[in-house]
Design an enzyme around this catalytic site. Structure first.
Site, PDB file in Angstrom:
ATOM      1  N   ARG A 263     -21.954  -0.833  -0.624  1.00  0.00           N
ATOM      2  CA  ARG A 263     -21.230  -2.121  -0.590  1.00  0.00           C
ATOM      3  C   ARG A 263     -21.668  -2.998   0.582  1.00  0.00           C
ATOM      4  O   ARG A 263     -21.791  -2.541   1.699  1.00  0.00           O
ATOM      5  CB  ARG A 263     -19.731  -1.867  -0.510  1.00  0.00           C
ATOM      6  CG  ARG A 263     -18.931  -3.159  -0.435  1.00  0.00           C
ATOM      7  CD  ARG A 263     -17.548  -3.001  -0.929  1.00  0.00           C
ATOM      8  NE  ARG A 263     -16.723  -2.141  -0.089  1.00  0.00           N
ATOM      9  CZ  ARG A 263     -15.443  -1.902  -0.351  1.00  0.00           C
ATOM     10  NH1 ARG A 263     -14.876  -2.431  -1.416  1.00  0.00           N
ATOM     11  NH2 ARG A 263     -14.739  -1.109   0.431  1.00  0.00           N
TER      12      ARG A 263
ATOM     13  N   ARG B  14     -19.241  -3.053   5.901  1.00  0.00           N
ATOM     14  CA  ARG B  14     -17.973  -2.869   6.592  1.00  0.00           C
ATOM     15  C   ARG B  14     -18.021  -1.613   7.457  1.00  0.00           C
ATOM     16  O   ARG B  14     -18.600  -0.611   7.065  1.00  0.00           O
ATOM     17  CB  ARG B  14     -16.833  -2.717   5.563  1.00  0.00           C
ATOM     18  CG  ARG B  14     -16.379  -4.027   4.985  1.00  0.00           C
ATOM     19  CD  ARG B  14     -15.450  -3.871   3.817  1.00  0.00           C
ATOM     20  NE  ARG B  14     -14.367  -2.897   3.987  1.00  0.00           N
ATOM     21  CZ  ARG B  14     -13.324  -2.815   3.164  1.00  0.00           C
ATOM     22  NH1 ARG B  14     -13.212  -3.662   2.136  1.00  0.00           N
ATOM     23  NH2 ARG B  14     -12.393  -1.919   3.345  1.00  0.00           N
TER      24      ARG B  14
ATOM     25  N   ARG C 278       0.811  -1.212   0.000  1.00  0.00           N
ATOM     26  CA  ARG C 278       0.000   0.000   0.000  1.00  0.00           C
ATOM     27  C   ARG C 278       0.850   1.270   0.000  1.00  0.00           C
ATOM     28  O   ARG C 278       0.320   2.371  -0.060  1.00  0.00           O
ATOM     29  CB  ARG C 278      -0.883   0.017   1.234  1.00  0.00           C
ATOM     30  CG  ARG C 278      -2.320  -0.361   0.944  1.00  0.00           C
ATOM     31  CD  ARG C 278      -3.077  -0.340   2.246  1.00  0.00           C
ATOM     32  NE  ARG C 278      -4.481  -0.087   2.094  1.00  0.00           N
ATOM     33  CZ  ARG C 278      -5.384  -1.005   1.799  1.00  0.00           C
ATOM     34  NH1 ARG C 278      -5.026  -2.222   1.535  1.00  0.00           N
ATOM     35  NH2 ARG C 278      -6.655  -0.678   1.733  1.00  0.00           N
TER      36      ARG C 278
ATOM     37  N   ARG D 120      -9.332   6.991   3.711  1.00  0.00           N
ATOM     38  CA  ARG D 120      -8.674   5.928   2.931  1.00  0.00           C
ATOM     39  C   ARG D 120      -8.298   6.441   1.545  1.00  0.00           C
ATOM     40  O   ARG D 120      -7.244   6.094   1.014  1.00  0.00           O
ATOM     41  CB  ARG D 120      -9.600   4.703   2.818  1.00  0.00           C
ATOM     42  CG  ARG D 120      -9.658   3.919   4.115  1.00  0.00           C
ATOM     43  CD  ARG D 120     -10.401   2.618   3.961  1.00  0.00           C
ATOM     44  NE  ARG D 120     -11.820   2.799   3.773  1.00  0.00           N
ATOM     45  CZ  ARG D 120     -12.600   2.017   3.054  1.00  0.00           C
ATOM     46  NH1 ARG D 120     -12.089   0.999   2.403  1.00  0.00           N
ATOM     47  NH2 ARG D 120     -13.891   2.239   2.964  1.00  0.00           N
TER      48      ARG D 120
HETATM   49  P1  AMP Z   1      -9.067  -3.245   2.045  1.00  0.00           P
HETATM   50  O1  AMP Z   1     -10.000  -4.384   2.251  1.00  0.00           O
HETATM   51  O2  AMP Z   1      -7.924  -3.567   1.138  1.00  0.00           O
HETATM   52  O3  AMP Z   1      -9.785  -1.969   1.675  1.00  0.00           O
HETATM   53  O4  AMP Z   1      -8.395  -2.953   3.493  1.00  0.00           O
HETATM   54  C1  AMP Z   1      -9.172  -2.583   4.609  1.00  0.00           C
HETATM   55  C2  AMP Z   1      -8.296  -2.010   5.716  1.00  0.00           C
HETATM   56  O5  AMP Z   1      -7.348  -3.008   6.146  1.00  0.00           O
HETATM   57  C3  AMP Z   1      -7.439  -0.812   5.333  1.00  0.00           C
HETATM   58  O6  AMP Z   1      -8.147   0.414   5.395  1.00  0.00           O
HETATM   59  C4  AMP Z   1      -6.330  -0.888   6.392  1.00  0.00           C
HETATM   60  O7  AMP Z   1      -6.790  -0.447   7.645  1.00  0.00           O
HETATM   61  C5  AMP Z   1      -6.095  -2.388   6.509  1.00  0.00           C
HETATM   62  N1  AMP Z   1      -5.065  -2.850   5.540  1.00  0.00           N
HETATM   63  C6  AMP Z   1      -5.264  -3.587   4.405  1.00  0.00           C
HETATM   64  N2  AMP Z   1      -4.113  -3.813   3.751  1.00  0.00           N
HETATM   65  C7  AMP Z   1      -3.138  -3.213   4.502  1.00  0.00           C
HETATM   66  C8  AMP Z   1      -1.735  -3.061   4.347  1.00  0.00           C
HETATM   67  N3  AMP Z   1      -1.088  -3.548   3.262  1.00  0.00           N
HETATM   68  N4  AMP Z   1      -1.050  -2.374   5.309  1.00  0.00           N
HETATM   69  C9  AMP Z   1      -1.678  -1.866   6.379  1.00  0.00           C
HETATM   70  N5  AMP Z   1      -3.023  -1.940   6.576  1.00  0.00           N
HETATM   71  C10 AMP Z   1      -3.751  -2.608   5.649  1.00  0.00           C
END
Ligand code: AMP
Length: 218
Positions: free
Chosen positions: A128, A163, A89, A174
């Site tokens: 979503r 979520r 990320r 985000r």
């Molecule tokens: P996502 O499902 O990819 O939108 O991720 C949801 C949440 O998980 C993010 O907003 C972060 O809080 C955490 N997260 C996911 N991937 C990472 C990562 N590579 N590094 C740190 N936090 C992460």
């Protein structure tokens, strides 16, 4: 089969596209968000920390994320290719990912960027819904991806939930983090010659076709 990485802003459909590829190519889907959401259900110090961090839209600290990625990628089912989404990320994570790949003897593979405007994402985020059991993603604001019955998964009958971070405030955090931290990795992978851009604003099927074309030609 090459490894496939998705890069996309929040709610751009990377989870949905990853699931389509999983079905077609029978690859494991490694989503840091999914793994962290599982951890956030635990009643422990780590569980509480992850739950609060996810809710705020902030990033979970590196020592937790790196370990879970390395442990997951080392499993046998990843040896013949996998799909990774949500990691890396930021640039530091991208560099750490290179080290993990070298350690495991894997190649970076194909990197796919889902390109999409903020306005469209804002509309998607509030609609979503996810299945508690099988993680299938729906959108109640889009007739093409709504569940047949409200709050029930079409595939497994599991309960659908929203979520904690799918609200506008958390989305803004985000999204801003994506622009500031994640966008630099696009350049990083472009320079490595592994990046492919796909228009994420098209329909799910059109995006899937384009993604499939990229994978087949790469
Ligand atoms: P996502 O499902 O990819 O939108 O991720 C949801 C949440 O998980 C993010 O907003 C972060 O809080 C955490 N997260 C996911 N991937 C990472 C990562 N590579 N590094 C740190 N936090 C992460």
């Amino acid at each position: 089969m090459k490894n496939i990485m998705f890069i996309a802003p929040p709610a751009a459909g990377k989870g949905t596209q990853a699931e389509i590829i999983v079905k077609k190519y029978h690859l494991p889907h490694i989503s840091t968000g999914d793994i962290l959401r599982e951890i956030s259900k635990e009643d422990s110090e780590v569980g509480n920390y992850v739950r609060e961090t996810l809710k705020s839209g902030g990033l979970v600290k590196d020592e937790i994320t790196y370990q879970l990625i390395e442990d997951r990628l080392a499993k046998d089912d990843c040896k013949n290719g996998y799909i990774i989404d949500g990691f890396p990320r930021n640039l530091e994570q991208a560099k750490e990912y290179d080290k993990i790949l070298a350690k495991l003897g894997y190649d970076i593979g194909t990197v796919i960027l889902l390109d999409i405007d903020r306005e469209i994402l804002e509309k998607r985020i509030t609609g979503r819904r996810l299945c508690e059991e099988c993680n299938t993603i729906y959108n109640i604001n889009d007739p093409a991806s709504s569940p047949k019955q409200e709050s029930v998964c079409d595939k497994c009958g599991g309960k659908l939930y929203q979520r904690d971070d799918d609200n506008l405030e958390s989305f803004n955090n985000r999204y801003n983090m994506y622009i500031e931290k994640t966008e630099p990795i696009i350049d990083y992978y472009e320079k490595k010659g592994v990046l492919h851009k796909v228009n994420g604003a098209s329909s799910i099927d059109e995006v899937a076709e384009e993604v499939d074309r990229v994978i087949s030609n790469d």
